[in-house]
Design a protein around this motif. Sequence first.
Motif, PDB file in Angstrom:
ATOM      1  N   ARG A  63       0.822  -1.210   0.000  1.00 40.22           N
ATOM      2  CA  ARG A  63       0.000   0.000   0.000  1.00 40.22           C
ATOM      3  C   ARG A  63       0.857   1.260   0.000  1.00 40.22           C
ATOM      4  O   ARG A  63       0.442   2.314  -0.517  1.00 40.22           O
ATOM      5  CB  ARG A  63      -0.953  -0.015   1.187  1.00 40.22           C
ATOM      6  CG  ARG A  63      -2.018  -1.110   1.099  1.00 40.22           C
ATOM      7  CD  ARG A  63      -2.927  -0.918  -0.112  1.00 40.22           C
ATOM      8  NE  ARG A  63      -3.844  -2.042  -0.311  1.00 40.22           N
ATOM      9  CZ  ARG A  63      -4.766  -2.117  -1.266  1.00 40.22           C
ATOM     10  NH1 ARG A  63      -4.869  -1.124  -2.152  1.00 40.22           N
ATOM     11  NH2 ARG A  63      -5.552  -3.168  -1.377  1.00 40.22           N
ATOM     12  N   LEU A  64       2.065   1.188   0.559  1.00 42.56           N
ATOM     13  CA  LEU A  64       2.998   2.318   0.458  1.00 42.56           C
ATOM     14  C   LEU A  64       3.412   2.524  -0.994  1.00 42.56           C
ATOM     15  O   LEU A  64       3.442   3.656  -1.495  1.00 42.56           O
ATOM     16  CB  LEU A  64       4.227   2.081   1.343  1.00 42.56           C
ATOM     17  CG  LEU A  64       5.387   3.079   1.189  1.00 42.56           C
ATOM     18  CD1 LEU A  64       4.933   4.518   1.443  1.00 42.56           C
ATOM     19  CD2 LEU A  64       6.535   2.705   2.123  1.00 42.56           C
ATOM     20  N   VAL A  65       3.740   1.432  -1.679  1.00 46.85           N
ATOM     21  CA  VAL A  65       4.093   1.536  -3.099  1.00 46.85           C
ATOM     22  C   VAL A  65       2.918   2.128  -3.875  1.00 46.85           C
ATOM     23  O   VAL A  65       3.096   3.010  -4.732  1.00 46.85           O
ATOM     24  CB  VAL A  65       4.496   0.156  -3.660  1.00 46.85           C
ATOM     25  CG1 VAL A  65       4.729   0.251  -5.170  1.00 46.85           C
ATOM     26  CG2 VAL A  65       5.746  -0.366  -2.966  1.00 46.85           C
ATOM     27  N   GLU A  66       1.702   1.664  -3.583  1.00 44.84           N
ATOM     28  CA  GLU A  66       0.518   2.214  -4.250  1.00 44.84           C
ATOM     29  C   GLU A  66       0.407   3.715  -4.009  1.00 44.84           C
ATOM     30  O   GLU A  66       0.108   4.493  -4.933  1.00 44.84           O
ATOM     31  CB  GLU A  66      -0.735   1.509  -3.752  1.00 44.84           C
ATOM     32  CG  GLU A  66      -2.019   2.067  -4.364  1.00 44.84           C
ATOM     33  CD  GLU A  66      -3.269   1.651  -3.618  1.00 44.84           C
ATOM     34  OE1 GLU A  66      -4.316   1.476  -4.271  1.00 44.84           O
ATOM     35  OE2 GLU A  66      -3.218   1.516  -2.381  1.00 44.84           O
ATOM     36  N   ASP A  67       0.622   4.148  -2.769  1.00 43.80           N
ATOM     37  CA  ASP A  67       0.513   5.566  -2.444  1.00 43.80           C
ATOM     38  C   ASP A  67       1.524   6.394  -3.227  1.00 43.80           C
ATOM     39  O   ASP A  67       1.217   7.490  -3.716  1.00 43.80           O
ATOM     40  CB  ASP A  67       0.711   5.766  -0.940  1.00 43.80           C
ATOM     41  CG  ASP A  67       0.399   7.185  -0.496  1.00 43.80           C
ATOM     42  OD1 ASP A  67      -0.779   7.580  -0.563  1.00 43.80           O
ATOM     43  OD2 ASP A  67       1.334   7.909  -0.102  1.00 43.80           O
ATOM     44  N   LEU A  68       2.741   5.869  -3.370  1.00 47.83           N
ATOM     45  CA  LEU A  68       3.756   6.572  -4.147  1.00 47.83           C
ATOM     46  C   LEU A  68       3.373   6.642  -5.624  1.00 47.83           C
ATOM     47  O   LEU A  68       3.587   7.660  -6.289  1.00 47.83           O
ATOM     48  CB  LEU A  68       5.109   5.877  -3.976  1.00 47.83           C
ATOM     49  CG  LEU A  68       5.727   5.976  -2.570  1.00 47.83           C
ATOM     50  CD1 LEU A  68       6.852   4.958  -2.406  1.00 47.83           C
ATOM     51  CD2 LEU A  68       6.236   7.385  -2.291  1.00 47.83           C
ATOM     52  N   ILE A  69       2.804   5.553  -6.152  1.00 42.35           N
ATOM     53  CA  ILE A  69       2.341   5.553  -7.541  1.00 42.35           C
ATOM     54  C   ILE A  69       1.250   6.597  -7.735  1.00 42.35           C
ATOM     55  O   ILE A  69       1.241   7.354  -8.720  1.00 42.35           O
ATOM     56  CB  ILE A  69       1.833   4.153  -7.943  1.00 42.35           C
ATOM     57  CG1 ILE A  69       2.977   3.140  -7.940  1.00 42.35           C
ATOM     58  CG2 ILE A  69       1.176   4.188  -9.323  1.00 42.35           C
ATOM     59  CD1 ILE A  69       2.525   1.695  -8.116  1.00 42.35           C
ATOM     60  N   LEU A  70       0.316   6.661  -6.778  1.00 40.31           N
ATOM     61  CA  LEU A  70      -0.763   7.639  -6.864  1.00 40.31           C
ATOM     62  C   LEU A  70      -0.218   9.060  -6.839  1.00 40.31           C
ATOM     63  O   LEU A  70      -0.715   9.944  -7.550  1.00 40.31           O
ATOM     64  CB  LEU A  70      -1.747   7.422  -5.718  1.00 40.31           C
ATOM     65  CG  LEU A  70      -2.652   6.185  -5.822  1.00 40.31           C
ATOM     66  CD1 LEU A  70      -3.355   5.925  -4.492  1.00 40.31           C
ATOM     67  CD2 LEU A  70      -3.675   6.358  -6.948  1.00 40.31           C
ATOM     68  N   GLN A  71       0.805   9.307  -6.027  1.00 36.41           N
ATOM     69  CA  GLN A  71       1.413  10.637  -5.991  1.00 36.41           C
ATOM     70  C   GLN A  71       2.016  11.006  -7.337  1.00 36.41           C
ATOM     71  O   GLN A  71       2.101  12.189  -7.691  1.00 36.41           O
ATOM     72  CB  GLN A  71       2.480  10.699  -4.900  1.00 36.41           C
ATOM     73  CG  GLN A  71       1.932  10.657  -3.484  1.00 36.41           C
ATOM     74  CD  GLN A  71       3.041  10.703  -2.453  1.00 36.41           C
ATOM     75  OE1 GLN A  71       3.881  11.594  -2.476  1.00 36.41           O
ATOM     76  NE2 GLN A  71       3.056   9.749  -1.541  1.00 36.41           N
ATOM     77  N   GLY A  72       2.447   9.989  -8.096  1.00 34.31           N
ATOM     78  CA  GLY A  72       2.991  10.226  -9.427  1.00 34.31           C
ATOM     79  C   GLY A  72       1.930  10.402 -10.491  1.00 34.31           C
ATOM     80  O   GLY A  72       2.255  10.643 -11.656  1.00 34.31           O
ATOM     81  N   GLY A  73       0.652  10.282 -10.102  1.00 27.37           N
ATOM     82  CA  GLY A  73      -0.433  10.499 -11.058  1.00 27.37           C
ATOM     83  C   GLY A  73      -0.725   9.333 -11.967  1.00 27.37           C
ATOM     84  O   GLY A  73      -1.520   9.455 -12.908  1.00 27.37           O
ATOM     85  N   VAL A  74      -0.110   8.181 -11.715  1.00 26.24           N
ATOM     86  CA  VAL A  74      -0.302   7.011 -12.578  1.00 26.24           C
ATOM     87  C   VAL A  74      -1.513   6.218 -12.087  1.00 26.24           C
ATOM     88  O   VAL A  74      -1.667   5.975 -10.884  1.00 26.24           O
ATOM     89  CB  VAL A  74       0.965   6.128 -12.590  1.00 26.24           C
ATOM     90  CG1 VAL A  74       0.750   4.852 -13.392  1.00 26.24           C
ATOM     91  CG2 VAL A  74       2.142   6.923 -13.167  1.00 26.24           C
ATOM     92  N   ASP A  75      -2.363   5.812 -13.004  1.00 30.07           N
ATOM     93  CA  ASP A  75      -3.578   5.066 -12.698  1.00 30.07           C
ATOM     94  C   ASP A  75      -3.223   3.704 -12.103  1.00 30.07           C
ATOM     95  O   ASP A  75      -2.390   2.976 -12.646  1.00 30.07           O
ATOM     96  CB  ASP A  75      -4.389   4.887 -13.995  1.00 30.07           C
ATOM     97  CG  ASP A  75      -5.768   4.319 -13.759  1.00 30.07           C
ATOM     98  OD1 ASP A  75      -5.862   3.212 -13.196  1.00 30.07           O
ATOM     99  OD2 ASP A  75      -6.755   4.963 -14.158  1.00 30.07           O
TER     100      ASP A  75
END
Length: 354
Positions: A63-75
Amino acid sequence: MIDVVALGEVMLRLDPGEGRIRTARTFQVWEGGGEYNVARGLRRCFGWRAAVVTALADNAVGRLVEDLILQGGVDTSLIRWVPGDGVGRTARNGLNFVERGYGIRSALGVSDRAHTAVSQLKKGDVDWDTVFAAGVRWLHTGGIFAGLSDTTLDVTEEAMTTARRHGVTVSYDPNYRPSLWAGRGGADAAREADLRLARHADVVVGALGLAGTHPGQAHIGGDEVADALTEVAGLLPEARVLATTLREVPSAGVNDWASAAWSPRTGFVNGPRMPGLHVLDRIGSGDGFAAGLIHGLLAGDDRPGRLTTACLERALAYGTAHGALTMTTPGDVSMASLTEVEALMADGSAAVRR
């Protein structure tokens, strides 16, 4: 609507900053992955709508990796979540410890990625027809994801062939990592896999990785690049663009940086040259180049038979500038803006902008 889909592993990068992994007491965390970095650059710098297809173990690290991906704007809607068992026996998330080089000391990467959730993806796990029927324009993947396991090699081919069937442009980066092939056939097996997959690609980034008899066989000098790309073109008769970065490394902190490409319509094309480029963190610069190149091709006319020399030169300029700026900041991913990239393309100046 999604413009670009990346297929690959996304790991948690742990960075000791100016220190060493072996003596660190604190780490800064980033997300990163060879294929994902391209999608993130296309989203954050160039404004294309991007998504990543990957798998993560469903725990706090995932979920941390997901949060970082979301911060990058990637779906993140195409991420496959795998139940965790509490200790990672059945599936886990990959970790990548990276220390920056300095002077005569090279950069060092220590990955901890065996038995990850994404390495267990297999054919049929992703409904590629549904993914590509929604208007996707580009699929990017590469040899890092393909090299994770025998099943990910099959998944990569499945994705590429389905994308081509839907008229989606496909790019592939061999991105050879010896650690992924140790005990699994080594460089010879990696080359066999790369050639099998690159034959399904319209655009091959890092194409010099396919020259010679196995990856990393020999250093290719600047005056040999055109012949080497022509050699690769003979192996990939359906390729529309073969592109590569060119790097000389006088020290970890100073690199000579350039690019080149070949296409059936334009022949060999040189990209910009940036000698004596000062480097803070070189990890991800090749992915930054790929993102800029893809942006240039998407924004230009990249249809078969329509690619012009001017379009390819501009795509190389975007890639070279974006990759250079990626090396000026820490972490795998680009922190550059389109304004900064185009300013560097225009004059190459580092003067203060107010």
